[in-house]
Design an enzyme around this catalytic site. Structure first.
Site, PDB file in Angstrom:
ATOM      1  N   ARG A   1       1.266  -1.483  -0.461  1.00  0.00           N
ATOM      2  CA  ARG A   1       0.271   0.468   0.133  1.00  0.00           C
ATOM      3  C   ARG A   1       1.109   1.231  -0.035  1.00  0.00           C
ATOM      4  O   ARG A   1       0.668   2.184  -0.381  1.00  0.00           O
ATOM      5  CB  ARG A   1      -0.868   0.590   1.110  1.00  0.00           C
ATOM      6  CG  ARG A   1      -2.072   1.151   1.362  1.00  0.00           C
ATOM      7  CD  ARG A   1      -3.371   1.054   2.255  1.00  0.00           C
ATOM      8  NE  ARG A   1      -2.627   0.733   3.094  1.00  0.00           N
ATOM      9  CZ  ARG A   1      -2.296   1.383   4.529  1.00  0.00           C
ATOM     10  NH1 ARG A   1      -2.070   1.974   4.629  1.00  0.00           N
ATOM     11  NH2 ARG A   1      -1.987   0.576   5.411  1.00  0.00           N
TER      12      ARG A   1
ATOM     13  N   TYR B   1     -15.726  15.642 -15.124  1.00  0.00           N
ATOM     14  CA  TYR B   1     -16.556  14.299 -14.370  1.00  0.00           C
ATOM     15  C   TYR B   1     -17.554  13.940 -13.639  1.00  0.00           C
ATOM     16  O   TYR B   1     -16.502  14.358 -12.240  1.00  0.00           O
ATOM     17  CB  TYR B   1     -14.716  12.497 -14.588  1.00  0.00           C
ATOM     18  CG  TYR B   1     -15.866  12.071 -14.278  1.00  0.00           C
ATOM     19  CD1 TYR B   1     -16.807  11.072 -15.626  1.00  0.00           C
ATOM     20  CD2 TYR B   1     -15.152  10.988 -13.287  1.00  0.00           C
ATOM     21  CE1 TYR B   1     -17.097   9.876 -14.716  1.00  0.00           C
ATOM     22  CE2 TYR B   1     -15.818   9.666 -13.121  1.00  0.00           C
ATOM     23  CZ  TYR B   1     -16.118   9.174 -13.474  1.00  0.00           C
ATOM     24  OH  TYR B   1     -17.139   7.724 -13.368  1.00  0.00           O
TER      25      TYR B   1
ATOM     26  N   ASP C   1      -7.097  17.865 -14.784  1.00  0.00           N
ATOM     27  CA  ASP C   1      -7.083  16.321 -14.564  1.00  0.00           C
ATOM     28  C   ASP C   1      -7.093  16.361 -16.833  1.00  0.00           C
ATOM     29  O   ASP C   1      -7.590  17.520 -16.992  1.00  0.00           O
ATOM     30  CB  ASP C   1      -8.405  16.344 -14.970  1.00  0.00           C
ATOM     31  CG  ASP C   1      -9.356  14.839 -15.016  1.00  0.00           C
ATOM     32  OD1 ASP C   1      -8.433  14.357 -15.930  1.00  0.00           O
ATOM     33  OD2 ASP C   1     -10.130  14.397 -14.750  1.00  0.00           O
TER      34      ASP C   1
ATOM     35  N   LYS D   1      -7.832   5.808 -18.996  1.00  0.00           N
ATOM     36  CA  LYS D   1      -8.587   5.911 -20.209  1.00  0.00           C
ATOM     37  C   LYS D   1      -7.524   5.564 -21.211  1.00  0.00           C
ATOM     38  O   LYS D   1      -7.065   5.050 -21.469  1.00  0.00           O
ATOM     39  CB  LYS D   1      -8.873   6.971 -20.043  1.00  0.00           C
ATOM     40  CG  LYS D   1      -9.930   8.025 -18.908  1.00  0.00           C
ATOM     41  CD  LYS D   1     -11.417   6.557 -19.811  1.00  0.00           C
ATOM     42  CE  LYS D   1     -12.207   6.958 -18.024  1.00  0.00           C
ATOM     43  NZ  LYS D   1     -12.372   6.947 -17.099  1.00  0.00           N
TER      44      LYS D   1
END
Ligand code: LCS
Length: 393
Positions: free
Chosen positions: A58, A111, A183, A208
């Site tokens: 992590r 988004y 973004d 994407k």
């Protein structure tokens, strides 16, 4: 491998890769949750920062780090932070940079969940948010408050394809002591480099273009400075938004072909946009590569190419759009974007369904808007598919 002095295509293939003891040509998947310390002292040194050994996946992992190094070099940044999803990247950035009583200005068209998490979740912790059309800089200046900390833009915006001037936003951010976050999902670093234009933080849904094959979900953040990197990495690690080693392996594979995929997709997109623009059933189209796009000149100067995303509306509104979506067969009726396959979707009822009707209207997400992500198939087949769908209306 450090590739700072190399070209973009060379970086795509080699940045972040390292030699292992077997001479593996690709970065292996270190599919482990934890790492063995050489001694109790070594373990303590790893935790105190005296040693930079791996501790726990992590926190950091060699496969994930290879991807982080790769993207940091592609974006010309200080370092990368890989995340479980694009929303993991966005939430980690919000968590690191906002707090009770602080204010963020965001593009109204972003988004859907990037807006929703501020309105529905961060609002419960007294974080204030204003959503404006950032393609008009005066809207940004008018929204600045004494407690504004972050200016968050998405350009081109999902799904309106509005373009925001990154360099001008950087100037405003510097004057008002704001952190500028961009973004860059719709462009990828191949088409646009926000950090070079003055942004402090750039982030992506790597689901994407960066991965490009519609087979994993993931995200990444790159910062320009070390202090922001440390702050955001802390939030990512403590909230558990980490990427998994197998995701990192997949995206290291996908990213190698980013430039050639985008070149081919945007070549197709230009032909699709021209076809749609001249089709009698099409009421309007927004593609940054068409001179009819209101910010064509800005897109031309800020982006290396116009990309492969577009939105359009048909005469007859949503009913016509619905018929088109139900009558195309090559284009997959699905959300997401930026893969090798052509996708079509209806933002108002799908990706942006969670945004209230009045906020959708204010942001330009009209009911007739159909979003199209052009893939790398033969363009003749994409055009024939669209023609078939439009003829069925
Ligand atoms: N940023 C942008 C611009 C996006 O388009 C998306 C997802 C995200 C962030 C979030 O990334 P994720 O967590 O999904 O990896 N956009 C989607 C879309 O337009 N259709 O489905 C997902």
């Amino acid at each position: 491998m450090k590739t700072n002095d190399k070209g973009f295509n060379t970086k795509l293939i080699h940045a972040g890769a390292f030699e292992d003891e077997f001479g593996s040509a690709t970065v292996p998947i270190y599919q482990t949750s934890t790492f063995q310390f050489k001694s109790a002292q070594h373990g303590a040194d790893c935790f105190s920062g005296k040693s930079d050994g791996y501790i726990y996946t992590r926190i950091a992992n060699p496969t994930i780090r290879a991807f982080e190094q790769n993207i940091a070099e592609l974006e010309n940044g200080y370092a990368g932070i890989a995340t479980s999803s694009g929303m993991g990247a966005i939430s980690s950035v919000y968590m690191a940079l906002l707090g009770a009583g602080s204010h963020i200005i965001s593009s109204g068209a972003v988004y859907g969940p990037a807006r929703g998490v501020l309105e529905q979740d961060f609002s419960r912790f007294q974080v204030e948010a204003s959503f404006v059309n950032t393609s008009n800089l005066e809207n940004i200046i008018a929204a600045i408050r004494p407690n504004t900390k972050v200016l968050y833009i998405e350009t081109p915006a999902n799904p309106t394809m509005e373009i925001t001037d990154i360099a001008a936003c950087s100037k405003i951010a510097k004057e008002h002591n704001l952190i500028l976050v961009v973004d860059n999902t719709f462009c990828s670093p191949y088409l646009q480099k926000p950090l070079d234009l003055g942004a402090d933080v750039v982030l992506h849904s790597i689901t994407k273009f960066i991965n490009g094959h519609a087979d994993i979900v993931g995200g990444v953040i790159v910062t320009k400075q070390e202090d922001l990197y440390k702050k955001i990495r802390h939030s990512m690690v403590y909230m558990g938004c980490n990427m998994d080693p197998s995701q990192a392996f997949m995206v290291l594979r996908g990213v190698k072909t980013l430039a050639i995929r985008i070149e081919r997709a945007q070549e197709n997109a230009m032909k699709v946009a021209q076809f749609l623009q001249s089709h009698p059933r099409v009421a309007w189209i927004k593609y940054p590569g068409l001179e009819s796009h209101p910010q064509y000149a800005l897109a031309k100067s800020q982006m290396k190419g116009f990309g492969s995303m577009m939105s359009f509306g048909l005469h007859g509104g949503y009913e016509s759009g619905r018929k088109l979506m139900d009558n195309v067969h090559l284009a997959i009726l699905a959300v997401s974007l930026g893969g090798v396959e052509t996708l079509i979707q209806h933002p108002a009822s799908m990706t942006h369904a969670g945004v209230s009707k009045e906020n959708k209207i204010a942001a330009g997400i009209t009911d007739d808007l159909v979003r199209f992500s052009v893939g790398i198939e033969d363009v003749e087949d994409i055009l024939a598919d669209l023609k078939h769908g439009l003829d069925a209306i």
